[in-house]
Design a protein around this motif. Sequence first.
Motif, PDB file in Angstrom:
ATOM      1  N   UNK A 106       0.785  -1.308  -0.122  1.00 54.61           N
ATOM      2  CA  UNK A 106      -0.068  -0.213  -0.053  1.00 54.61           C
ATOM      3  C   UNK A 106       0.901   1.166   0.112  1.00 54.61           C
ATOM      4  N   UNK A 107       2.060   1.280   0.571  1.00 59.62           N
ATOM      5  CA  UNK A 107       2.850   2.353   0.817  1.00 59.62           C
ATOM      6  C   UNK A 107       3.226   2.694  -0.598  1.00 59.62           C
ATOM      7  N   UNK A 108       3.814   1.804  -1.454  1.00 61.69           N
ATOM      8  CA  UNK A 108       4.047   2.245  -2.894  1.00 61.69           C
ATOM      9  C   UNK A 108       2.926   2.676  -3.815  1.00 61.69           C
ATOM     10  N   UNK A 109       1.798   1.586  -3.637  1.00 55.61           N
ATOM     11  CA  UNK A 109       0.686   2.269  -4.193  1.00 55.61           C
ATOM     12  C   UNK A 109       0.320   3.587  -4.148  1.00 55.61           C
ATOM     13  N   UNK A 110       0.307   4.128  -2.928  1.00 58.89           N
ATOM     14  CA  UNK A 110      -0.042   5.534  -2.357  1.00 58.89           C
ATOM     15  C   UNK A 110       1.007   6.543  -3.235  1.00 58.89           C
ATOM     16  N   UNK A 111       2.309   6.139  -3.250  1.00 56.29           N
ATOM     17  CA  UNK A 111       3.203   6.597  -3.825  1.00 56.29           C
ATOM     18  C   UNK A 111       3.123   7.087  -5.671  1.00 56.29           C
ATOM     19  N   UNK A 112       2.473   5.849  -6.084  1.00 53.65           N
ATOM     20  CA  UNK A 112       2.262   5.971  -7.393  1.00 53.65           C
ATOM     21  C   UNK A 112       1.265   6.642  -7.755  1.00 53.65           C
ATOM     22  N   UNK A 113       0.016   6.424  -6.745  1.00 56.86           N
ATOM     23  CA  UNK A 113      -1.271   7.261  -7.215  1.00 56.86           C
ATOM     24  C   UNK A 113      -1.234   8.672  -6.780  1.00 56.86           C
ATOM     25  N   UNK A 114      -0.218   9.056  -5.968  1.00 57.44           N
ATOM     26  CA  UNK A 114       0.159  10.504  -5.638  1.00 57.44           C
ATOM     27  C   UNK A 114       0.502  10.996  -6.949  1.00 57.44           C
ATOM     28  N   UNK A 115       1.734  10.415  -7.599  1.00 58.84           N
ATOM     29  CA  UNK A 115       2.304  10.794  -8.823  1.00 58.84           C
ATOM     30  C   UNK A 115       1.393  10.792  -9.949  1.00 58.84           C
ATOM     31  N   UNK A 116       0.405   9.966  -9.947  1.00 60.78           N
ATOM     32  CA  UNK A 116      -0.864   9.938 -11.026  1.00 60.78           C
ATOM     33  C   UNK A 116      -1.389  11.233 -10.803  1.00 60.78           C
ATOM     34  N   UNK A 117      -1.881  11.585  -9.599  1.00 57.61           N
ATOM     35  CA  UNK A 117      -2.587  12.619  -9.232  1.00 57.61           C
ATOM     36  C   UNK A 117      -1.894  13.804  -9.638  1.00 57.61           C
ATOM     37  N   UNK A 118      -0.389  14.117  -9.468  1.00 59.58           N
ATOM     38  CA  UNK A 118       0.382  15.344  -9.792  1.00 59.58           C
ATOM     39  C   UNK A 118       0.292  15.255 -11.298  1.00 59.58           C
ATOM     40  N   UNK A 141      -7.801  -9.009  -0.764  1.00 57.41           N
ATOM     41  CA  UNK A 141      -6.894 -10.116  -0.807  1.00 57.41           C
ATOM     42  C   UNK A 141      -5.661  -9.767   0.583  1.00 57.41           C
ATOM     43  N   UNK A 142      -5.033  -8.500   0.471  1.00 58.32           N
ATOM     44  CA  UNK A 142      -4.062  -8.435   1.434  1.00 58.32           C
ATOM     45  C   UNK A 142      -4.813  -8.011   2.955  1.00 58.32           C
ATOM     46  N   UNK A 143      -6.063  -7.498   2.794  1.00 58.16           N
ATOM     47  CA  UNK A 143      -6.815  -7.072   3.930  1.00 58.16           C
ATOM     48  C   UNK A 143      -5.942  -5.873   4.688  1.00 58.16           C
ATOM     49  N   UNK A 144      -5.372  -5.108   4.056  1.00 59.30           N
ATOM     50  CA  UNK A 144      -4.340  -4.210   4.645  1.00 59.30           C
ATOM     51  C   UNK A 144      -5.356  -2.768   5.453  1.00 59.30           C
ATOM     52  N   UNK A 145      -6.065  -2.242   4.442  1.00 62.11           N
ATOM     53  CA  UNK A 145      -6.923  -1.012   4.794  1.00 62.11           C
ATOM     54  C   UNK A 145      -5.809   0.295   5.206  1.00 62.11           C
ATOM     55  N   UNK A 146      -4.930   0.225   4.087  1.00 64.02           N
ATOM     56  CA  UNK A 146      -3.944   1.443   4.342  1.00 64.02           C
ATOM     57  C   UNK A 146      -4.003   2.474   3.155  1.00 64.02           C
ATOM     58  N   UNK A 147      -4.355   1.811   2.092  1.00 66.69           N
ATOM     59  CA  UNK A 147      -4.064   2.945   0.805  1.00 66.69           C
ATOM     60  C   UNK A 147      -4.613   4.092   0.793  1.00 66.69           C
ATOM     61  N   UNK A 148      -5.845   4.420   1.126  1.00 70.30           N
ATOM     62  CA  UNK A 148      -6.545   5.751   0.982  1.00 70.30           C
ATOM     63  C   UNK A 148      -6.050   6.689   2.181  1.00 70.30           C
ATOM     64  N   UNK A 149      -5.829   6.086   3.231  1.00 68.13           N
ATOM     65  CA  UNK A 149      -5.038   7.064   4.381  1.00 68.13           C
ATOM     66  C   UNK A 149      -3.647   7.377   4.006  1.00 68.13           C
ATOM     67  N   UNK A 150      -2.943   6.410   3.396  1.00 73.34           N
ATOM     68  CA  UNK A 150      -1.552   6.761   2.827  1.00 73.34           C
ATOM     69  C   UNK A 150      -1.301   7.961   1.938  1.00 73.34           C
ATOM     70  N   UNK A 151      -2.388   7.714   0.833  1.00 72.51           N
ATOM     71  CA  UNK A 151      -2.523   8.493  -0.204  1.00 72.51           C
ATOM     72  C   UNK A 151      -2.904   9.859   0.266  1.00 72.51           C
ATOM     73  N   UNK A 152      -3.854   9.948   1.241  1.00 68.93           N
ATOM     74  CA  UNK A 152      -4.154  11.456   1.741  1.00 68.93           C
ATOM     75  C   UNK A 152      -3.023  11.997   2.446  1.00 68.93           C
ATOM     76  N   UNK A 153      -2.254  11.195   3.208  1.00 73.24           N
ATOM     77  CA  UNK A 153      -1.152  11.664   3.655  1.00 73.24           C
ATOM     78  C   UNK A 153       0.029  11.972   2.870  1.00 73.24           C
ATOM     79  N   UNK A 154       0.410  11.455   1.476  1.00 73.41           N
ATOM     80  CA  UNK A 154       1.335  11.606   0.436  1.00 73.41           C
ATOM     81  C   UNK A 154       0.758  13.070  -0.255  1.00 73.41           C
ATOM     82  N   UNK A 155      -0.448  13.379  -0.529  1.00 72.98           N
ATOM     83  CA  UNK A 155      -1.157  14.526  -0.900  1.00 72.98           C
ATOM     84  C   UNK A 155      -1.260  15.390  -0.091  1.00 72.98           C
TER      85      UNK A 155
END
Lengths: 275, 271
Positions: A106-118, A141-155
């Motif tokens: 999720x951390x990597x996904x959040x960085x990628x989505x933040x870069x796509x946003x930019x 699948x991974x049941x992590x529940x992190x990506x949205x929160x991490x993306x919000x932090x990155x942006x």
Amino acid sequence: MLPTPAHQGLSLLVGVKRCVDYAVKIRIRPDGKGVDTDVKNSMNPFDEIAVEEAVRLREKHKDEISRIAAVSIGPAKAADVLRQALAMGADDAIHVEVGKDAVLEPLAVSKILAAVTAKEMEKNADEKEAWAWHLGKQAIDDDASQTGQMLAAKLNWPQATFASKLDFKGKFAKGEKVEVTREVDGGLATVETTLPFVLTTDLRLNEPRYASLPNIMKAKKKPFQKLTLKDLGLEEDAKPRLETLEVKEPPKRQGGAKVGSVDELVSKLQEAGRI
Amino acid sequence: MHSSSTRVSGLSKVLHASGDKYASSLPEPLAPLLQELVSSKGYTHLIAGHTAVGRDVLPRAAALLDSSQVSDIVAVHSEDTFERPIYAGNAIAKVKTSDKIKVITVRGTAFDKAALEGGSAQAEAVDAKDAESPTTFLGEKINQSSRPDLATAPRVVSGGRALKSAENFEKYIEPLADALNAAVGASRAAVDAGYADNALQVGQTGKIIAPELYVAVGISGAIQHLAGMKDSKTIVAINKDEEAPIFQIADLGLVADLYNAVPELLEKVKK
């Protein structure tokens, strides 16, 4: 020519993930390092809700939603879930393609989505344009529940997680308010947040639609962008931090014993000291 | 600050930051505070329960710390190696993190509670950061109940779709729960149909619980429901469909019509 409107409305980005279908009984891989994913895959159910909410917003506020873009990161086959999002009503798709065996946390996904946003915000440099992300609250699948929160932090955007109700109070412009009801332990909480923001969807936000055949056909003609980690300059930054040492079956239960009557049930529970 | 927190066994220090903006546990002010504390004080592990607040706040703090969070752990092997369930609990992954700062959320039912007395931690006030929150808390609607809390109750009685109505749920499930001094739970089907409140949902997307006794009434046992209760010590299933998957994991299964079996069980439990 029509005059340029003061603001063009809201650009919605929706994250979708291709996962092993929720109804599949999963199998551990023989190497014990993961789960067999060469089975039926489909869009993560929470992401279907995220797409549905975006499409419903436009149905309700037609001129205010300028764009719904579906974004997925994954191997070539992730294009399937993007096509489904297009068939549900998204306008265009962005596929960040990675290798079949790439592991993205999720951390990597959040960085990628933040870069796509930019990248997308740069293309549309209207100061007043408002942006928002819709994501599922977790992937099944991974049941992590992190990506949205991490993306919000990155942006550095606010977040509204586990949403069961979404209510745009004002205009669809930067700085305007949105009221979100969230599912919390023991009940519901309501917050007011500000555009741009990241929403993660809970199950009860809506009931996603099925894509109709004509819409599936139309979806094939919609714009479809392909990007790589290299395009985004994230080849190094997206590398995994976690190593999976082993994946095993959960402990098996010794279930299956049946009792013939309520009396037998009560006496067995008493014997076991449970009542 | 809760003065009682300094007496929890095992704690050496209690840091407390006070300020109106922290009142509702909003992630926008809390995550930077956690980041700042972890960085300035040199902590190596940042841990919270995998609760609604923990799931909201910790990933935001993890991203600020550039740490790849390990969610919902059920076992600790060493300072960097943990076990966590994936695929709705149908597989357990053992993962090792290479991050300097480990950010972790913990499944409450997988670990014993620390004693609330016997410790003597030092209290230390920390400066509240003055970042403005773009989010404001408007209010909450918490379900009032005199029953034990679902997440921690030693006994739980849950109802499913077969109850057919909110009235039946109230009539059949609640008295049995009360007689057993149990919390009330529900399957997603029962919640979606409006028989029971959202907060009572047990499963992958609701509460994950592990009581001593779990009584599943009129619940077929879909994978997503089992993910929330299969670590219960004793599982009882009452269902009239003898092929229902719940019977494969139930320690005690009764194939019967709940409308007859539950009142009879209630009668006999009361005695």
